[in-house]
Design an enzyme around this catalytic site. Structure first.
Site, PDB file in Angstrom:
ATOM      1  N   HIS A  40      -8.611  -2.334  -5.678  1.00  0.00           N
ATOM      2  CA  HIS A  40      -7.620  -1.342  -6.133  1.00  0.00           C
ATOM      3  C   HIS A  40      -6.180  -1.822  -5.946  1.00  0.00           C
ATOM      4  O   HIS A  40      -5.254  -1.199  -6.437  1.00  0.00           O
ATOM      5  CB  HIS A  40      -7.816  -0.025  -5.386  1.00  0.00           C
ATOM      6  CG  HIS A  40      -9.065   0.693  -5.813  1.00  0.00           C
ATOM      7  ND1 HIS A  40      -9.054   1.705  -6.729  1.00  0.00           N
ATOM      8  CD2 HIS A  40     -10.357   0.496  -5.477  1.00  0.00           C
ATOM      9  CE1 HIS A  40     -10.296   2.129  -6.932  1.00  0.00           C
ATOM     10  NE2 HIS A  40     -11.111   1.407  -6.181  1.00  0.00           N
ATOM     11  N   ASP A  58       2.441  -3.016  -6.544  1.00  0.00           N
ATOM     12  CA  ASP A  58       1.451  -1.936  -6.561  1.00  0.00           C
ATOM     13  C   ASP A  58       0.296  -2.346  -7.471  1.00  0.00           C
ATOM     14  O   ASP A  58       0.542  -2.874  -8.570  1.00  0.00           O
ATOM     15  CB  ASP A  58       2.123  -0.660  -7.121  1.00  0.00           C
ATOM     16  CG  ASP A  58       1.535   0.607  -6.535  1.00  0.00           C
ATOM     17  OD1 ASP A  58       0.387   0.569  -6.063  1.00  0.00           O
ATOM     18  OD2 ASP A  58       2.228   1.647  -6.570  1.00  0.00           O
TER      19      ASP A  58
HETATM   20  P1  ADQ Z   1      -2.226   4.281  -3.623  1.00  0.00           P
HETATM   21  O1  ADQ Z   1      -1.490   3.209  -2.945  1.00  0.00           O
HETATM   22  O2  ADQ Z   1      -2.568   5.416  -2.782  1.00  0.00           O
HETATM   23  O3  ADQ Z   1      -3.544   3.774  -4.342  1.00  0.00           O
HETATM   24  P2  ADQ Z   1      -1.225   5.481  -6.209  1.00  0.00           P
HETATM   25  O4  ADQ Z   1      -1.914   4.790  -7.302  1.00  0.00           O
HETATM   26  O5  ADQ Z   1       0.169   5.810  -6.519  1.00  0.00           O
HETATM   27  O6  ADQ Z   1      -1.228   4.679  -4.847  1.00  0.00           O
HETATM   28  O7  ADQ Z   1      -2.004   6.812  -5.933  1.00  0.00           O
HETATM   29  C1  ADQ Z   1      -1.464   7.794  -5.084  1.00  0.00           C
HETATM   30  C2  ADQ Z   1      -2.194   9.124  -5.314  1.00  0.00           C
HETATM   31  O8  ADQ Z   1      -1.818   9.996  -4.255  1.00  0.00           O
HETATM   32  C3  ADQ Z   1      -1.827   9.772  -6.620  1.00  0.00           C
HETATM   33  O9  ADQ Z   1      -2.966  10.327  -7.211  1.00  0.00           O
HETATM   34  C4  ADQ Z   1      -0.848  10.884  -6.216  1.00  0.00           C
HETATM   35  O10 ADQ Z   1      -0.948  12.029  -6.989  1.00  0.00           O
HETATM   36  C5  ADQ Z   1      -1.262  11.192  -4.793  1.00  0.00           C
HETATM   37  N1  ADQ Z   1      -0.068  11.565  -4.023  1.00  0.00           N
HETATM   38  C6  ADQ Z   1       0.982  10.782  -3.796  1.00  0.00           C
HETATM   39  N2  ADQ Z   1       1.890  11.449  -3.072  1.00  0.00           N
HETATM   40  C7  ADQ Z   1       1.404  12.662  -2.853  1.00  0.00           C
HETATM   41  C8  ADQ Z   1       1.864  13.803  -2.143  1.00  0.00           C
HETATM   42  N3  ADQ Z   1       3.017  13.823  -1.505  1.00  0.00           N
HETATM   43  N4  ADQ Z   1       1.063  14.854  -2.089  1.00  0.00           N
HETATM   44  C9  ADQ Z   1      -0.117  14.846  -2.723  1.00  0.00           C
HETATM   45  N5  ADQ Z   1      -0.603  13.818  -3.399  1.00  0.00           N
HETATM   46  C10 ADQ Z   1       0.153  12.735  -3.446  1.00  0.00           C
HETATM   47  C11 ADQ Z   1      -4.225   2.498  -4.471  1.00  0.00           C
HETATM   48  C12 ADQ Z   1      -3.372   1.346  -4.998  1.00  0.00           C
HETATM   49  C13 ADQ Z   1      -2.769   1.725  -6.319  1.00  0.00           C
HETATM   50  C14 ADQ Z   1      -3.861   2.120  -7.308  1.00  0.00           C
HETATM   51  C15 ADQ Z   1      -4.788   3.150  -6.702  1.00  0.00           C
HETATM   52  C16 ADQ Z   1      -5.985   3.441  -7.595  1.00  0.00           C
HETATM   53  O11 ADQ Z   1      -2.369   1.016  -4.066  1.00  0.00           O
HETATM   54  O12 ADQ Z   1      -2.000   0.666  -6.834  1.00  0.00           O
HETATM   55  O13 ADQ Z   1      -3.263   2.654  -8.461  1.00  0.00           O
HETATM   56  O14 ADQ Z   1      -5.277   2.725  -5.448  1.00  0.00           O
HETATM   57  O15 ADQ Z   1      -6.697   2.288  -7.842  1.00  0.00           O
END
Ligand code: ADQ
Length: 825
Positions: free
Chosen positions: A196, A399
């Protein structure tokens, strides 16, 4: 409702289970839904196909959890249908978990894979914990797989092949154990891995001391998936450069030990329709003054997300474009993350101070530039924030994909806003219609925010329409279906299983790439080749390891070429290896190079301490008495001894090897690992590597490097000594070996192809001379011929191990040599 027509049980393995378990103060455990996109997409498939989910429960306990509660009857989450019998909670002791998770996963892999190596910490004990936890996950998975296969067999579904899908950087080496056991126990299954986070370039990956184990762990799968093609290519590059694997970049295939591994870009999506529905139904939460605009940031509080740079860019916006003061607010929502780790706590403090400073600097009685929420918000609130924001700032420094960018565009159901996106997020490469900005360029980022705030409606509409269309098409269900299709696990009877595509067999052309830069048209060529497993296949008994006739003929022709010298080096006795190869014009090094015989009759024998022979005899007796049973046997080869256990039934092997090692150690010998065997070697500072250097110096003198090219194929024993000097091939069919070689070859067939390539190249040299008497090629040889006759002597150990001088019996008289001059006359 999207149909996933999966044809086999899916076993998902991830660090955490797809729901949260909580223990109340009475010790009662309850189950709470967790709402990530991954769970949304994957859990319904696991439910439908009667699959399993394996993960850590999130609870620390002394003993494994005795039961997992069923879901609440009101639970509407995608995991609600997942019965407790479909869930396996992996138990990990708390100390070990800390080393594994905070130490290795988050202290090493997270920064390293995000190309921030100076934040990465490399510690052997956290890596050990990582491997041990991965083995525990693997064992739980194997147990689940056996159960699943038993059920399939009971239903007479003998063709159905369960799919095991391992997720993310916490479990990079779990597949190593799984592959070993499924092959040993002949369990049918297809193994997949999905990362991921980004996969770094070779420059970064090579910093990790155990990088080969990571790559081999991932290659233990049949399919390895990444978000984008760049990560796939980085991975393929690492496999080629670090492991010496054969790769096919066009078709994204990697070969390891004869197995083809499929590498695939599978960009993850979001549950698009669900976000649209939330945006349509959720009321407004933000109270804004008329014409006030919100710039939104939503992230886990993580240094990779570029939060500090983002806040600084916003500050620059207010400085450079003061017209936005009192008109624009940055709403930054940061979910607490990895609060056990010092760097994350430091980041929180830095953010608190930065936000405080900027708010102090710009705030007005009725307006503050930054609203900062440190905490999670519900998905409903999130959807409303997305919908009601004029700009989303998604500016990570690195990311894997970034789901926030996708969720933002899904929620733009009214007047569209503008997405500002970093090119360093996986999403940046696909969401072309976003405004792309380098987060490190603070000034430029401020300009881009300004541009977004002033973008005319028609441009916003065009851009957002495209963005939304793509995300709708490529949502998380599309991702799930693409994965299943790539595993050949969907109802699609007219299409062949994609995993059945194999890499084209090794051909002469492959060696153009390996050797063209190494071998030129002028230099002499020295081929140094191991025997067992390299020229001849490994067999149950050394006497059965016969070199194929074709190999013998090629070697013979090569040995007749004026510019080619061939040396065969082996753990066999000199006499024996010479007999097995049966060619005269070659140099032979037996007993791992302790005895060397050149074609002109010159013989070198490295001396061995006198008392060693007696100790060796005692070891032979002990081994024969204690462990010389169940197919295991002892081979006494003069100065060497080999304890063979290839024929021992696999269930008894560990025990017999353990006992044999104990006997070796008690008798004062270090047990050396060989092909399904343990060897005792004399206590001399002489090995195959030094023997190779000795052979080369004897043949060409000390200054050969400009005139001679060397190719070595064999085991690791000489690899270190020859690295940088020779082009090296590790010949081994085992998928998990550590090697310093440039390239890997699977076995004697591949070595034969290499020899044929060499022959073809050498034949291109013209005019071709027939072989002159060998000695005329080396004045050194000529002078030496029949003048020295070394014979094996057992000498005082200190003299030899001291590495300064050594004694030999030469023509019956004892002589003393400086070890640096061993090859000189
Ligand atoms: P993450 O590093 O966790 O995931 P991201 O892809 O942005 O990063 O996903 C974050 C998730 O958390 C999103 O669904 C978002 O809605 C939720 N979120 C963020 N802030 C929030 C908040 N304050 N309250 C509630 N929900 C919140 C890892 C990798 C990424 C990759 C994903 C999926 O680092 O690059 O996209 O896995 O493979």
């Amino acid at each position: 409702m999207v149909q996933h027509q999966i044809t086999a049980p899916l076993i998902v393995v991830s660090n955490r289970l797809p729901f949260v378990l909580q223990r109340n103060k009475d010790g009662v455990i309850s189950r709470k839904a967790s709402a990530g996109g991954l769970v949304t997409a994957v859990a319904p498939v696991v439910v439908d196909c009667g699959g399993l989910w394996i993960g850590w429960s999130g609870l620390h306990s002394k003993e494994p959890l005795e039961f997992i509660p069923e879901s609440d009857p009101d639970d509407k989450a995608p995991t609600a249908g997942l019965l407790s019998k479909q869930v396996v909670a992996v138990h990990i002791p708390e100390r070990e978990f800390d080393d594994f998770y905070n130490g290795c996963c988050n202290g090493t892999f997270w920064p390293l894979f995000h190309s921030m190596p100076d934040r990465a910490v490399f510690k052997a004990h956290t890596w050990d914990a990582y491997c041990s936890v991965n083995r525990e996950f693997a064992n739980c998975t194997l147990q689940a797989l056996r159960n699943s296969l038993r059920e399939l067999d009971e239903q007479e579904k003998f063709e159905t092949c369960p799919v095991v899908w391992i997720h993310d950087y916490q479990l990079l080496v779990a597949a190593t154990t799984i592959r070993q056991v499924i092959e040993e126990e002949k369990l049918r299954c297809k193994l997949a891995f999905f990362l991921h986070i980004p996969f770094p370039s070779w420059d970064i990956m090579r910093l990790f001391p155990w990088d080969d184990e990571i790559l081999q762990g991932m290659l233990a799968c049949d399919m390895v998936g990444f978000h984008i093609e760049d990560y796939c290519l980085n991975f393929i590059d690492c496999c080629s450069r670090r492991l010496g694997c054969r790769v096919d970049r066009n078709n994204m295939l990697v070969e390891l030990a004869g197995r083809t591994v499929h590498i695939k870009a599978l960009p993850i999506g979001i549950p698009f329709d669900r976000f649209v529905q939330l945006a349509e139904t959720t009321p407004r939460f933000l109270k804004l003054a008329e014409s006030e605009k919100i710039i939104l940031g939503v992230d886990r509080l993580d240094y990779t997300k570029g939060l500090v740079h983002r806040i600084l860019a916003f500050e620059r916006l207010l400085e450079k474009y003061p017209e936005h003061v009192e008109k624009v607010t940055l709403l930054q929502i940061s979910v607490p993350s990895r609060t056990d780790v010092r760097e994350y706590r430091q980041l929180k403090e830095e953010m608190d101070q930065l936000v405080g400073r900027i708010n102090g600097r710009f705030s007005m009685p009725n307006w503050s530039p930054i609203r900062y929420i440190y905490g999670g918000v519900t998905q409903e609130q999130l959807a409303a924030f997305y919908r009601d924001s004029a700009v989303a700032l998604v500016t990570p420094l690195r990311d894997g994909m970034n789901l926030v960018a996708k969720e933002y565009v899904a929620c733009q159901i009214r007047e569209p806003g503008v997405l500002i996106l970093s090119p360093f997020a996986g999403a940046g490469g696909m969401m072309h219609e976003a405004l792309v900005v380098n987060p490190y360029e603070i000034d430029k980022a401020a300009d881009t925010i300004h541009r977004a705030l002033n973008m005319p409606l028609d441009e916003r509409e065009v851009r957002m329409k495209q963005l939304r269309h793509r995300e709708q098409q490529m949502d998380v269900n599309h991702w799930m279906n693409s994965f299943l299709a790539s595993m050949g696990a969907v109802n699609n009877s007219d299409q062949a299983d994609p995993l059945s595509t194999k890499m084209t067999p090794l051909t002469l052309d492959d060696f153009d790439q390996y050797l063209n830069n190494h071998i030129d048209t002028i230099c002499k060529l020295s081929l140094i080749l191991d025997y067992d497993g390299t020229l001849a296949p490994l067999t149950s008994h050394p006497d059965l390891a016969i070199m194929p006739e074709e190999t013998k003929r090629v070697l013979e022709r090569l040995s007749n070429m004026p510019d080619v010298n061939i040396a065969i080096i082996s753990g066999r006795s000199l006499e024996n290896v010479k007999k097995m190869v049966g060619l005269d014009q070659l140099t032979y090094a037996g007993s791992h190079g302790i005895e060397i015989l050149h074609p002109d009759g010159t013989k070198f024998v490295h001396p061995v301490p006198f008392e060693y022979a007696e100790k060796l005899r005692e070891l032979v007796q002990l081994l024969e008495k204690e462990v010389g049973h169940s197919g295991a046997w002892v081979e006494h080869k003069g100065v060497l001894l080999t304890f063979h256990y290839r024929e021992t039934p696999s269930q008894q092997r560990d025990e017999i090897v353990r006992k044999a090692c104990e006997i070796f150690q008690k008798a004062g010998f270090e047990p050396h690992e060989a092909h399904m065997a343990i060897e005792a070697k004399p206590p001399v500072k002489w090995d195959q590597g030094r023997a190779c250097i000795h052979i080369l110096r004897t043949m060409y003198g000390a200054d050969w490097s400009e005139r001679v090219r060397i190719v070595y194929a064999g085991t690791e024993a000489a690899m270190q000594a020859l690295s940088g000097i020779a082009c090296t091939f590790r010949v081994d069919s085992s998928p998990t070996v550590r090697t310093a070689a440039n390239f890997r070859l699977e076995g004697p067939d591949a070595v034969l192809t290499m020899l044929k390539w060499v022959e073809k190249q050498m034949n291109k040299r013209s005019p071709r001379l027939t072989r002159s008497p060998r000695l005329s090629r080396s004045p050194k040889h000529q002078r030496k011929q029949n003048t020295l006759d070394y014979s094996l002597s057992f000498e005082d150990e200190e003299d030899i191990v001291g590495n300064t001088s050594a004694s030999f019996l030469i023509n019956g008289r004892q002589r003393r040599f400086n070890s640096n001059c061993l090859s000189s006359n």
